[in-house]
Design an enzyme around this catalytic site. Structure first.
Site, PDB file in Angstrom:
ATOM      1  N   GLN A   1       0.846  -1.185   0.000  1.00 28.12           N
ATOM      2  CA  GLN A   1       0.000   0.000   0.000  1.00 28.12           C
ATOM      3  C   GLN A   1       0.888   1.245   0.000  1.00 28.12           C
ATOM      4  O   GLN A   1       1.790   1.377   0.834  1.00 28.12           O
ATOM      5  CB  GLN A   1      -0.901   0.021   1.235  1.00 28.12           C
TER       6      GLN A   1
ATOM      7  N   GLN B   1      -1.607   0.741  -5.302  1.00 32.69           N
ATOM      8  CA  GLN B   1      -2.550   0.297  -4.282  1.00 32.69           C
ATOM      9  C   GLN B   1      -2.770   1.395  -3.244  1.00 32.69           C
ATOM     10  O   GLN B   1      -1.820   1.937  -2.691  1.00 32.69           O
ATOM     11  CB  GLN B   1      -2.024  -0.970  -3.593  1.00 32.69           C
ATOM     12  N   ASP B   2      -4.033   1.735  -3.005  1.00 32.92           N
ATOM     13  CA  ASP B   2      -4.403   2.721  -1.981  1.00 32.92           C
ATOM     14  C   ASP B   2      -3.862   4.122  -2.290  1.00 32.92           C
ATOM     15  O   ASP B   2      -3.206   4.754  -1.462  1.00 32.92           O
ATOM     16  CB  ASP B   2      -3.914   2.278  -0.594  1.00 32.92           C
TER      17      ASP B   2
ATOM     18  N   ASP C   1      -8.216  -0.639  -4.681  1.00 39.27           N
ATOM     19  CA  ASP C   1      -8.814   0.213  -3.642  1.00 39.27           C
ATOM     20  C   ASP C   1      -8.229   1.623  -3.684  1.00 39.27           C
ATOM     21  O   ASP C   1      -7.866   2.192  -2.653  1.00 39.27           O
ATOM     22  CB  ASP C   1      -8.570  -0.380  -2.249  1.00 39.27           C
TER      23      ASP C   1
ATOM     24  N   ARG D   1     -15.903  -2.175  -2.891  1.00 35.79           N
ATOM     25  CA  ARG D   1     -16.033  -3.341  -2.031  1.00 35.79           C
ATOM     26  C   ARG D   1     -16.116  -2.867  -0.584  1.00 35.79           C
ATOM     27  O   ARG D   1     -15.570  -1.819  -0.218  1.00 35.79           O
ATOM     28  CB  ARG D   1     -14.898  -4.341  -2.228  1.00 35.79           C
TER      29      ARG D   1
END
Length: 375
Positions: free
Chosen positions: A191, A213-214, A235, A291
């Site tokens: 992340q 990621q992130d 995400d 999600r």
């Protein structure tokens, strides 16, 4: 929530962007989609034939007196890497702002790549980072959750941010936030946050957020993102905030299956959630619109174009079927091949006009008391 009868103060900023001879920048992934986003903005703002300026209109006193006072007592400091400004780095400029700041401080940043880890503490409210519309500055880093901190322990996702804002009343205009750490499928601790926003009443105009990621940690508070480009793989918009994303471009760089949002609303009494209005979803791989990071996760897409990378199911409960009856995942008047509702999960909501109303205006973030208005 502040009621409209007590909302007599409206602070109006008019940020009009000029000289938009924007060229593509060196994004790690999918520069073609970024070029398309830039082209739309060039056309949009050339039609306006505007120049960059800041205007403040103070209305009758209302509940947010701190904001009114801050805007009536502004200061401007400059950051120029060649030494011709007040400071050479963004961090030096921010360090010059005294604790418990009560005035609007505009940090004007010249074009360039700033390799800094920028932190704005809670005591330094009312900060604006402002760049050039035609050549926005880039603030970049490559920390990840697994990287070692000062005491040798992993940073964690929270501390991996290139730019972290704990202060309220933050504004960013024409800034590129970047975390260049790559994401390798199957590896843990990758992340890498480009920006974490934890203060409330924050607004972002014509900014871009690039990572894997992130990318964007929309942590907590009331936030507004207008005309922004947000790119990532997994995400890449996540957190517990209550935020309105308007006219934004969401670009996936995943190579397999991932999710655009992971919204963490942990109980039904929280008013948090993400609303996306007039946005574009495109890119690579296959994606869920969201999600459920939290049991009561809430995300709504309205008037949004969805390319065919959006999976027919649309939404994921993150493997916990107990969340199916608790989450609030809605769509309203969307278009494009990814907006076909035929294959959606049965617990997705196809909103009526009345159901959509709370999410498709600035009232969703109580904007009448604090929001910067670009119209």
């Amino acid at each position: 929530m502040v009621s409209k009868t007590h909302s007599q103060l409206i602070i109006v900023f008019l940020f009009l962007l000029s000289s938009l001879n924007i060229t593509s920048t060196s994004y790690t992934h999918d520069a073609v989609n970024f070029d398309k986003w830039v082209s739309r903005n060039v056309k949009k703002y050339e039609e306006r034939k505007s120049i960059l300026k800041t205007k403040v209109k103070v209305a009758a006193p209302g509940p947010d007196l701190k904001l009114r006072d801050a805007e009536s007592n502004k200061a401007i400091i400059t950051v120029r890497q060649d030494g011709s400004g007040d400071f050479k780095t963004i961090s030096e400029a921010l360090n010059s702002i005294p604790p418990r700041n009560t005035r609007r401080v505009i940090v004007s940043i010249s074009p360039g790549v700033y390799r800094e880890k920028v932190m704005i503490p809670r005591t330094k409210a009312f900060v604006t980072l402002s760049g050039n519309a035609g050549n926005p500055p880039t603030i970049t880093g490559n920390d990840t959750a697994s990287a070692s901190g000062r005491n040798g322990t992993p940073l964690g996702t929270f501390q991996s941010a290139t730019v972290a804002v704990d202060a309220s009343y933050f504004v960013a205009i024409n800034i590129k936030f970047e975390n260049s750490a790559p994401h390798e499928i199957g590896r843990r601790g990758e992340q890498g946050v480009a920006l974490r926003i934890s203060g409330t009443k924050a607004a972002f105009y014509n900014c871009s957020f690039s990572g894997a990621q992130d990318t964007l940690y929309d942590h907590k508070g009331l936030h507004f993102f207008n005309n922004c480009y947000i790119q990532g793989s997994v995400d890449f918009i996540f957190g517990s905030a209550r935020s309105l994303y308007q006219n934004c471009y969401l670009n996936s760089t995943t190579t397999k299956v991932a999710s655009i949002t992971a919204q963490k609303r942990s109980n039904s009494s929280l008013e948090s959630g993400f609303s996306f209005k007039n946005c574009t979803v495109t890119g690579s791989g296959h994606v869920y619109l969201g999600r459920a990071w939290g049991d009561y996760s809430r995300v709504v897409f309205s008037y949004t174009y969805m390319d065919n990378l959006v999976l027919p199911k649309g939404w994921s409960d993150w493997g916990d079927q107990n969340r199916d009856s608790r989450v609030y995942y809605g769509e309203y008047m969307c278009s494009g091949p990814g907006a076909n509702l035929a294959g959606r999960v049965p617990w997705a909501r196809m909103l009526t006009d009345e159901e959509a109303k709370p999410f498709i205006g600035t009232q969703f973030i109580e904007g009448d008391t604090w929001l910067i208005n670009t119209s």
